[in-house]
Design an enzyme around this catalytic site. Structure first.
Site, short mmCIF file in Angstrom:
data_model
loop_
_atom_site.label_atom_id
_atom_site.label_comp_id
_atom_site.label_asym_id
_atom_site.label_seq_id
_atom_site.Cartn_x
_atom_site.Cartn_y
_atom_site.Cartn_z
N ASP A 1 -3.39 5.08 2.64
CA ASP A 1 -3.76 5.61 3.96
C ASP A 1 -3.28 7.05 4.04
O ASP A 1 -2.10 7.34 3.82
CB ASP A 1 -3.11 4.79 5.09
CG ASP A 1 -3.76 3.43 5.26
OD1 ASP A 1 -4.83 3.22 4.66
OD2 ASP A 1 -3.20 2.59 5.97
N ASP B 1 0.84 -1.19 0.00
CA ASP B 1 0.00 0.00 0.00
C ASP B 1 0.88 1.24 0.00
O ASP B 1 2.10 1.16 -0.05
CB ASP B 1 -0.97 0.00 1.19
CG ASP B 1 -0.23 0.08 2.52
OD1 ASP B 1 1.02 0.12 2.52
OD2 ASP B 1 -0.90 0.12 3.56
N ASP C 1 1.33 5.04 2.04
CA ASP C 1 0.97 5.92 3.14
C ASP C 1 1.32 7.35 2.75
O ASP C 1 2.46 7.64 2.38
CB ASP C 1 1.73 5.56 4.41
CG ASP C 1 1.26 4.24 5.01
OD1 ASP C 1 0.12 3.86 4.74
OD2 ASP C 1 2.04 3.61 5.72
#
Length: 336
Positions: A275, A190, A192
């Protein structure tokens, strides 16, 4: 909020007496994950399990430590006294180094439970507890979830809908433009994005405005925001407890980004986990070192010396390392 010295914790109670030694149940290995239970809880359960004759391992943490190594492991001796890797993990590693595979691991990988748990836990929003419950209910495939009309959260629905994309590694080149830290890794699961404001206090409300703008641009497929809970407790965040970063305002989201290959190439876009966190970056292991070795409190707001009862000024990461008496380590070389 002013920081105060950490309170001395009470010692964990001694486990109930029982037959010593791990020989009663040699085929059963208990894996304890410290993240939620904390160091004291894990230590107590480890002693209790071993007293009752079970084997206890910290394989999950061992796997994380191995993944963080800067290069390929050639011999068991290269590990040295690496924390989190017990005797059982070392035997597994030795088997892999000598034979290329570990018979014990291969048996586990072929089991129905392992294959089912791996399938379900790769769904965004599904943890081990939920996956285990589904397995106990007889669910084995995505089709089973559909036919049983399994109740899914909005997060799990999004995770299932974009399953293939979210389980395709994110290349560093695909990360949104900006200052990117990957610790030298070419890919990850992912992205951030850390948000802040140069003026203290102006970060309040920033996240909602950013998310609203991104949504208006058609970039967000799913989002769930979490309010800032930092400062709701008295005193500083316990070092080695829940990550301070988890307490800041953040948004768990799935972005729709231009595809450069992979499962989304045909349609021109792919779903990527992103995120958004309103907080400066910090290092978890550095905080632990500060607490245990230097009797200091280090978090995303300040560095506090509990013995001198004062805040230590620092305008950069390099100065934090200097206060802690450490040689500065660039982000790309960190394995914490």
């Amino acid at each position: 909020m002013a920081l105060v010295p950490l309170k001395r914790r009470r010692r964990a109670p001694s486990p109930p007496a029982g037959p010593p030694g791990p020989g009663r149940f040699p085929a059963v290995v208990l894996c304890l994950v410290e993240k939620r239970m904390g160091a004291r809880g894990r230590a107590f359960l480890t002693q209790l399990a071993r007293a009752k004759g079970f084997r206890v391992d910290r394989t999950y943490r061992a796997a994380s430590m191995l993944k963080a190594l800067p290069g390929r492991l050639g011999a068991l001796e290269e590990l040295g006294p690496l924390p989190g890797i017990g005797e059982h993990s070392r035997r597994v590693i030795q088997d892999v180094l000598e034979d290329g595979v570990c018979a014990e691991v291969e048996r586990v990988k072929l089991s129905e439970r392992y294959r089912t748990m791996k399938l379900f836990t790769k769904i965004f929003g599904v943890g081990v507890r939920t996956a285990s419950r589904w397995y106990q209910e007889g669910l084995r495939t995505f089709l089973d979830l559909q036919e049983r009309s399994t109740k899914l959260t909005r997060q799990q629905q999004a995770g299932l809908q974009h399953y293939d994309d979210l389980n395709t590694p994110v290349e560093r080149s695909e990360a949104p433009a900006g200052r990117c830290r990957s610790r030298g890794k070419p890919r990850g699961h992912d992205v951030d994005l850390l948000l802040t404001h140069p003026e203290e206090g102006r970060e309040v409300g920033l996240l909602s405005r950013v998310v609203s703008w991104l949504d208006s641009q058609g970039l967000i497929l799913y989002q769930h925001s979490q309010e800032n809970s930092y400062g709701l407790r008295e005193g500083p965040e316990p070092l080695g407890g829940r990550d301070v970063m988890d307490r800041f305002e953040r948004c768990f989201s799935i972005f729709r980004l231009e595809a450069q290959g992979g499962p989304g190439a045909a349609r021109g876009w792919k779903a990527v986990r992103v995120d958004l966190v309103v907080a400066p970056h910090f290092e978890r292991e550095l905080r632990r070192f500060a607490s245990r070795e230097r009797k200091m409190v280090l978090n995303s707001h300040a560095l506090y010396d509990t013995r001198q009862n004062l805040f230590l000024p620092a305008a950069s990461e390099e100065e934090i390392f200097q206060h802690l008496g450490l040689e500065y380590v660039p982000p790309a070389q960190r394995n914490a």
